[in-house]
Scaffold this motif. Structure first.
Motif, PDB file in Angstrom:
ATOM      1  N   LYS A 154       0.827  -1.208   0.000  1.00  0.00           N
ATOM      2  CA  LYS A 154       0.000   0.000   0.000  1.00  0.00           C
ATOM      3  C   LYS A 154       0.860   1.257   0.000  1.00  0.00           C
ATOM      4  O   LYS A 154       0.489   2.288  -0.577  1.00  0.00           O
ATOM      5  CB  LYS A 154      -0.924  -0.012   1.218  1.00  0.00           C
ATOM      6  CG  LYS A 154      -2.081   0.960   1.103  1.00  0.00           C
ATOM      7  CD  LYS A 154      -3.138   0.696   2.165  1.00  0.00           C
ATOM      8  CE  LYS A 154      -4.344   1.608   1.951  1.00  0.00           C
ATOM      9  NZ  LYS A 154      -5.408   1.356   2.941  1.00  0.00           N
ATOM     10  N   HIS A 155       2.014   1.179   0.643  1.00  0.00           N
ATOM     11  CA  HIS A 155       2.923   2.327   0.689  1.00  0.00           C
ATOM     12  C   HIS A 155       3.537   2.620  -0.679  1.00  0.00           C
ATOM     13  O   HIS A 155       3.927   3.764  -0.953  1.00  0.00           O
ATOM     14  CB  HIS A 155       4.029   2.055   1.709  1.00  0.00           C
ATOM     15  CG  HIS A 155       4.982   3.191   1.893  1.00  0.00           C
ATOM     16  ND1 HIS A 155       4.612   4.392   2.467  1.00  0.00           N
ATOM     17  CD2 HIS A 155       6.300   3.313   1.551  1.00  0.00           C
ATOM     18  CE1 HIS A 155       5.651   5.208   2.481  1.00  0.00           C
ATOM     19  NE2 HIS A 155       6.686   4.584   1.934  1.00  0.00           N
ATOM     20  N   LYS A 156       3.604   1.622  -1.557  1.00  0.00           N
ATOM     21  CA  LYS A 156       4.273   1.786  -2.856  1.00  0.00           C
ATOM     22  C   LYS A 156       3.315   2.088  -4.001  1.00  0.00           C
ATOM     23  O   LYS A 156       3.765   2.441  -5.092  1.00  0.00           O
ATOM     24  CB  LYS A 156       5.068   0.516  -3.188  1.00  0.00           C
ATOM     25  CG  LYS A 156       6.273   0.293  -2.287  1.00  0.00           C
ATOM     26  CD  LYS A 156       7.269   1.442  -2.408  1.00  0.00           C
ATOM     27  CE  LYS A 156       8.466   1.245  -1.492  1.00  0.00           C
ATOM     28  NZ  LYS A 156       9.433   2.362  -1.598  1.00  0.00           N
ATOM     29  N   ARG A 212      -0.182   4.218  -5.563  1.00  0.00           N
ATOM     30  CA  ARG A 212      -0.695   5.578  -5.438  1.00  0.00           C
ATOM     31  C   ARG A 212      -1.923   5.634  -4.537  1.00  0.00           C
ATOM     32  O   ARG A 212      -2.615   4.632  -4.348  1.00  0.00           O
ATOM     33  CB  ARG A 212      -1.056   6.131  -6.817  1.00  0.00           C
ATOM     34  CG  ARG A 212       0.095   6.156  -7.813  1.00  0.00           C
ATOM     35  CD  ARG A 212      -0.413   6.454  -9.217  1.00  0.00           C
ATOM     36  NE  ARG A 212      -1.412   5.479  -9.646  1.00  0.00           N
ATOM     37  CZ  ARG A 212      -1.987   5.482 -10.840  1.00  0.00           C
ATOM     38  NH1 ARG A 212      -1.665   6.416 -11.727  1.00  0.00           N
ATOM     39  NH2 ARG A 212      -2.886   4.575 -11.157  1.00  0.00           N
ATOM     40  N   GLY A 213      -2.192   6.836  -4.019  1.00  0.00           N
ATOM     41  CA  GLY A 213      -3.349   7.014  -3.149  1.00  0.00           C
ATOM     42  C   GLY A 213      -4.660   6.705  -3.839  1.00  0.00           C
ATOM     43  O   GLY A 213      -5.619   6.261  -3.202  1.00  0.00           O
ATOM     44  N   GLY A 214      -4.748   6.930  -5.144  1.00  0.00           N
ATOM     45  CA  GLY A 214      -5.977   6.676  -5.887  1.00  0.00           C
ATOM     46  C   GLY A 214      -6.144   5.237  -6.332  1.00  0.00           C
ATOM     47  O   GLY A 214      -7.188   4.871  -6.881  1.00  0.00           O
ATOM     48  N   ASP A 215      -5.123   4.400  -6.111  1.00  0.00           N
ATOM     49  CA  ASP A 215      -5.220   2.989  -6.468  1.00  0.00           C
ATOM     50  C   ASP A 215      -5.967   2.237  -5.362  1.00  0.00           C
ATOM     51  O   ASP A 215      -5.922   2.614  -4.194  1.00  0.00           O
ATOM     52  CB  ASP A 215      -3.829   2.379  -6.654  1.00  0.00           C
ATOM     53  CG  ASP A 215      -3.071   3.023  -7.815  1.00  0.00           C
ATOM     54  OD1 ASP A 215      -3.731   3.557  -8.725  1.00  0.00           O
ATOM     55  OD2 ASP A 215      -1.821   2.996  -7.800  1.00  0.00           O
TER      56      ASP A 215
END
Length: 455
Positions: free
Chosen positions: A357-359, A361-364
């Motif tokens: 999740k850290h790698k 994008r926020g919209g993914d």
């Protein structure tokens, strides 16, 4: 709106009169002539609301009300006490027994129908919440529904009143039981109501520069205050406005001069009912979240993925925009469970989810499909970019060991990834199947790698 109304009175002419009035307004009417009969009808779930005479031989209305409100199966039933007693002390006694309102004989027909309709609406909302909460509890996805209304004291109340003397009397009555904020400006009151968590809003209909009913209407239309109880303060000549307020969704009202004990009792009733409804809503919300959330990793689950991905693919088809997915499978995860135990396996899954999740994008959107398999959905992303993201994820997993057994040791973990792209115009199953085929290619080629599948 129709409802089943239980009329309880030991005097047959009174019973028939109320039955005729309610039937004329298309309510279904059930009758009882004593307290025990009324309790049995309520326990069988044969009514939505109770009109309860106070003065009955044997078990009086106060005792019937207390029993209804102490029974988990009937505590949510609205109870209106009907009586010839018109003293404030009698109303307070009824409210303390759990009654939702008092009607004094001779009964005003318009007030009766308005109150019954208002409480019937409340009952139907409560029934829906209870049904959902009970279903969730039976499936084990939320707490059991509350079995008591609680004490009803403490918490914060907003008082909208521009008469200083009236505001002070109310403050004095409620002091020590509630924290009360007073707002004399009606416009500011609407902002104040949305900024803090109030358990009751008391609105004066006698505001000098604003229509109190409009405030009530606006409070009911705002998401933040839609479920907050409203208590109107009215004058004797405000009868029509009181009835209008009940139609707008106001919960209760008081007629001036205001008795200190009565406003405390009515505030307690509304706060108790709100807390009960909030507990039900919380259970329902928890169930909704659990239905689409994986409890171990906190990610969305497969059910949510299928709905979300379908919408994204429809958008992709309409706007000719790409959408890509990655399917990720932790290599040799069964060996982790067999060697170190399932607790260690759970630790690996949680750390893995956090790293991936850290790698991305926020919209993914990242979801856990089940077991050690995960999916990342990437809107507006072409295959080459998705593969690059996949390589970044693969490296983040492989380059740093995973701590297990509360950090006592660390193990190496790798992941195999399959990627595919779609422009819409196909099923989600076909789209995911291509990514799954790419994942198998990664595994068959030695694992710890990323493979893309063109459309």
């Amino acid at each position: 709106m129709t409802a089943r109304v239980l009329v309880v009175d030991d005097i047959i002419p009174n019973l028939k009169l109320l039955e005729a009035r309610l039937t004329a307004e298309y309510f279904d009417v059930v009758t009882a002539t004593n307290g025990l009969e009324a309790l049995e009808i309520c326990e069988r779930g044969e009514c939505d609301l109770v009109l309860l005479d106070v003065m009955m031989p044997g078990m009086d209305g106060f005792e019937v009300c207390r029993r209804l409100k102490s029974n988990p199966e009937t505590l949510h039933l609205p109870v209106v006490m009907v009586t010839a007693l018109d003293q404030t002390a009698d109303r307070v006694r009824g409210l303390e027994a759990g009654a939702d309102d008092f009607l004094t004989k001779p009964i005003d027909e318009i007030a009766l129908i308005a109150r019954v309709r208002s409480l019937a609406r409340l009952k139907f909302v409560m029934d829906e919440l209870r049904n959902r909460a009970e279903t969730s509890a039976s499936l084990g996805v939320s707490n059991a529904i509350p079995h008591a209304l609680g004490g009803g004291e403490g918490g914060r109340i907003l008082l909208v009143e521009d008469r200083p003397n009236s505001a002070q009397r109310i403050l004095t009555a409620l002091r020590g039981r509630y924290e009360v904020d007073v707002e004399a400006d009606a416009h500011q009151a609407l902002f104040t109501a949305t900024e803090r968590d109030y358990e009751l809003i008391v609105v004066s209909l006698g505001l000098s520069d604003f229509d109190g009913l409009r405030i009530c209407s606006q409070l009911r239309s705002l998401d933040r205050t839609r479920h907050t109880p409203i208590l109107m303060l009215a004058d004797l000549e405000d009868r029509q406005r009181i009835l209008r307020g009940l139609d707008l969704g106001v919960n209760d009202y008081l007629v001036r001069p205001i008795d200190a004990n009565e406003i405390v009792a009515r505030a307690r009733t509304q706060v108790r009912r709100k807390r009960y409804a909030d507990a039900l809503r919380s259970n329902v919300q928890t169930a909704m979240e659990l239905a689409v959330i994986d409890s171990l990793t906190g990610l969305n689950n497969r059910r949510y993925l299928e709905t979300h991905l379908l919408g994204l693919m429809e958008q992709a088809g309409r706007h000719s925009r790409p959408v890509s997915v990655m399917i990720l499978d932790i290599d040799f995860f069964k060996k982790v469970n067999d060697t170190y135990g399932h607790d260690a396996g759970d630790e690996v899954l949680k750390i893995f989810a956090a790293r991936v999740k850290h790698k991305v994008r926020g919209g993914d959107l990242m979801c856990r499909m089940g077991g050690e398999e995960f999916v990342v959905v990437m809107p507006d992303t072409r295959l080459a970019v998705a593969q690059a993201v996949g390589e970044r994820v693969r490296a983040a997993v492989a380059t740093s060991p995973f701590p297990i057994n509360n950090g006592e040791r660390a193990i190496a973990v790798t992941v195999s990834i399959g990627v595919s792209q779609s422009m819409g115009g196909e099923s989600t199953d076909a789209f995911l199947r291509r990514a799954d085929q790419a994942l198998y290619l990664s595994k068959n080629s030695g694992r710890n790698r990323v493979t893309g599948a063109a459309a």
